[in-house]
Design a protein around this motif. Structure first.
Motif, mmCIF file in Angstrom:
data_model
loop_
_atom_site.group_PDB
_atom_site.id
_atom_site.type_symbol
_atom_site.label_atom_id
_atom_site.label_comp_id
_atom_site.label_asym_id
_atom_site.label_seq_id
_atom_site.Cartn_x
_atom_site.Cartn_y
_atom_site.Cartn_z
ATOM 1 N N SER A 195 -8.569 1.856 -5.326
ATOM 2 C CA SER A 195 -8.535 2.789 -6.459
ATOM 3 C C SER A 195 -7.667 4.011 -6.164
ATOM 4 O O SER A 195 -7.302 4.750 -7.086
ATOM 5 N N TYR A 196 -7.322 4.229 -4.898
ATOM 6 C CA TYR A 196 -6.452 5.345 -4.518
ATOM 7 C C TYR A 196 -4.982 5.041 -4.803
ATOM 8 O O TYR A 196 -4.144 5.930 -4.726
ATOM 9 N N LEU A 197 -4.675 3.794 -5.123
ATOM 10 C CA LEU A 197 -3.295 3.343 -5.287
ATOM 11 C C LEU A 197 -3.004 3.075 -6.757
ATOM 12 O O LEU A 197 -3.914 2.897 -7.563
ATOM 13 N N ARG A 198 -1.716 2.992 -7.107
ATOM 14 C CA ARG A 198 -1.313 2.697 -8.471
ATOM 15 C C ARG A 198 -0.047 1.837 -8.414
ATOM 16 O O ARG A 198 0.698 1.878 -7.418
ATOM 17 N N PRO A 199 0.251 1.063 -9.456
ATOM 18 C CA PRO A 199 1.353 0.093 -9.377
ATOM 19 C C PRO A 199 2.716 0.688 -9.061
ATOM 20 O O PRO A 199 3.533 0.032 -8.401
ATOM 21 N N ASP A 200 3.007 1.931 -9.518
ATOM 22 C CA ASP A 200 4.337 2.482 -9.270
ATOM 23 C C ASP A 200 4.432 3.243 -7.954
ATOM 24 O O ASP A 200 5.465 3.850 -7.652
ATOM 25 N N LEU A 201 3.389 3.211 -7.139
ATOM 26 C CA LEU A 201 3.404 3.836 -5.813
ATOM 27 C C LEU A 201 4.039 2.883 -4.799
ATOM 28 O O LEU A 201 3.763 1.683 -4.805
ATOM 29 N N ILE A 202 4.890 3.411 -3.924
ATOM 30 C CA ILE A 202 5.403 2.637 -2.793
ATOM 31 C C ILE A 202 4.464 2.868 -1.619
ATOM 32 O O ILE A 202 4.092 4.014 -1.331
ATOM 33 N N VAL A 203 4.061 1.804 -0.948
ATOM 34 C CA VAL A 203 3.142 1.916 0.184
ATOM 35 C C VAL A 203 3.802 1.318 1.418
ATOM 36 O O VAL A 203 4.234 0.160 1.401
ATOM 37 N N SER A 204 3.904 2.115 2.467
ATOM 38 C CA SER A 204 4.513 1.631 3.705
ATOM 39 C C SER A 204 3.554 1.811 4.870
ATOM 40 O O SER A 204 2.629 2.631 4.819
ATOM 41 N N ASP A 205 3.781 1.030 5.918
ATOM 42 C CA ASP A 205 2.900 1.033 7.081
ATOM 43 C C ASP A 205 3.762 0.894 8.327
ATOM 44 O O ASP A 205 4.681 0.070 8.353
ATOM 45 N N VAL A 206 3.497 1.710 9.350
ATOM 46 C CA VAL A 206 4.246 1.543 10.598
ATOM 47 C C VAL A 206 3.761 0.323 11.375
ATOM 48 O O VAL A 206 4.437 -0.148 12.286
ATOM 49 N N VAL A 207 2.583 -0.190 11.026
ATOM 50 C CA VAL A 207 2.050 -1.399 11.672
ATOM 51 C C VAL A 207 2.923 -2.597 11.293
ATOM 52 O O VAL A 207 3.296 -2.755 10.130
#
Length: 287
Positions: free
Chosen positions: A223-235
Motif C-alpha cells: 500500500s506504500y507503493l503506486r503504479p507510477d513509482l519507480i522502485v529500485s533495490d541495491v540487492v
C-alpha cells in the motif's frame, strides 16, 4: 584460469561477509581474461574484526587492489593512506588501489547507481527520491544523486550507529549541493508513506532482501507503493527481492541491483587496470 595465472599475476580481492553469493569474482575474472590482463580476483570472507590485519597483509603482499563490501565500507578508511574526494565526502570506501605501497580508497557505488538508472532510461534529475539506508552504499548514492542534480532526497534509516552519520550526510548535501536532503527514522511508517507518495523513485540501499533477510522488505506492505513509482533495490541476489516483487504486483517499474553492481565494478576495474571493462561482453555473459 590455470593457463592465465603466472608468477607475475597480480591479485585483486573482495572483502566482506557474507560473500559467497557475490558475482564480482566471475565478472572481473572474465573481464581480465577477455582483455588478456594478468590479474586474478578472489573473494575473502572478512568482517570488521579481521579487517585491519587483512589490510596490513595487502600492503605487505603488494596486492594490487580490492573491493570492499558490507560490513567493512566505513571502517576500512581508517587503515588507508588516502581517500578520493568522493570517498572523503561519503565517509566510505568500496574500492582500494595499491600504488607502490600507498593505499587509496575510492567509492564507486554512487556513480554505478546513477549509471544504472541511465541505462534503464530512468531520469531522476531535478526530481525527488526517497531512499532507505545510511551505510556506505546508501551514502554514496545520496551524494552522487545530489551532485548529479536530483532536487530532493528523503533518507530513512533506523536510529542505529549509521543514523548520526546520515545526519552529517544531510548537512553536507544541503551545504555543498543544490539538493535538499532530509533524514527520517525508518520506524516512522507514516513519514515513510508520505515521502514515498511525493517521490518519483524509492530505493532500498540496505541489506534487507538478501541473505539472511530474504523475504523481508523495508516497506511494510504494497500500500506504500503506486503504479507510477519507480522502485529500485541495491540487492541483486535474489534478482527479484521481496520489495521488487511487491512493486511489480502494484505495476511499478523496477530495477534490481545488477546494473549498479556492473557499473560500480566497471569503474573499479578502470581504477586498478587503467583499462575500460568490456561491459557489453560482461552483460551478455552474466545478465
Amino acid at each position: 584460469m590455470a593457463e592465465r595465472i603466472s608468477g607475475k599475476t597480480q591479485l585483486i580481492g573482495l572483502l566482506g561477509t557474507p560473500i559467497s553469493h557475490s558475482l564480482s569474482p566471475k565478472m572481473h575474472n572474465e573481464a581480465f581474461a577477455k582483455l588478456g590482463l594478468d590479474y586474478v580476483y578472489l573473494a575473502f570472507d572478512v568482517g570488521n574484526e579481521q579487517l585491519e590485519d587483512v589490510i596490513k597483509g595487502y600492503r605487505a603482499l603488494g596486492v594490487r587492489g580490492s573491493n570492499v563490501t558490507m560490513p567493512n565500507k566505513v571502517l576500512v578508511k581508517k587503515y588507508l593512506d588516502k581517500l578520493s574526494p568522493a570517498a572523503e565526502l561519503a565517509g566510505a570506501v568500496n574500492t582500494i588501489v595499491n600504488d607502490d605501497g600507498v593505499l587509496t580508497g575510492h567509492i564507486t557505488d554512487g556513480t554505478g547507481y546513477m549509471r544504472a538508472l541511465v541505462e534503464a532510461n530512468v531520469d531522476i534529475i531535478g526530481k525527488k527520491m526517497t531512499i532507505a539506508g545510511a551505510g556506505g552504499a546508501a551514502t554514496a548514492i545520496c551524494i552522487q544523486a545530489a551532485l548529479d542534480g536530483v532536487k530532493e532526497i528523503s533518507i530513512f534509516n533506523k536510529k542505529d550507529a549509521f543514523f548520526d552519520r546520515a545526519e552529517q550526510t544531510v548537512q553536507d548535501i544541503n551545504a555543498k549541493t543544490d539538493c535538499k536532503a532530509q533524514l527520517f527514522d525508518l520506524d516512522d511508517v507514516d513519514a515513510l508513506r508520505a515521502e514515498i507518495a511525493d517521490s518519483v523513485i524509492f530505493t532500498n540501499a540496505t541489506s534487507i532482501g538478501m541473505k539472511p533477510y530474504v523475504g523481508q522488505s523495508v516497506v511494510p506492505d504494497a500500500s506504500y507503493l503506486r503504479p507510477d513509482l519507480i522502485v529500485s533495490d541495491v540487492v541483486y541476489i535474489p534478482t527479484k527481492s521481496h520489495l521488487l516483487g511487491m512493486a511489480e504486483g502494484v505495476g511499478c517499474e523496477t530495477i534490481n541491483g545488477l546494473g549498479m553492481m556492473l557499473w560500480q565494478g566497471a569503474k573499479a576495474f578502470e581504477i586498478w587496470t587503467g583499462e575500460e571493462m568490456p561491459v557489453d561482453y560482461i552483460k551478455e555473459l552474466l545478465f
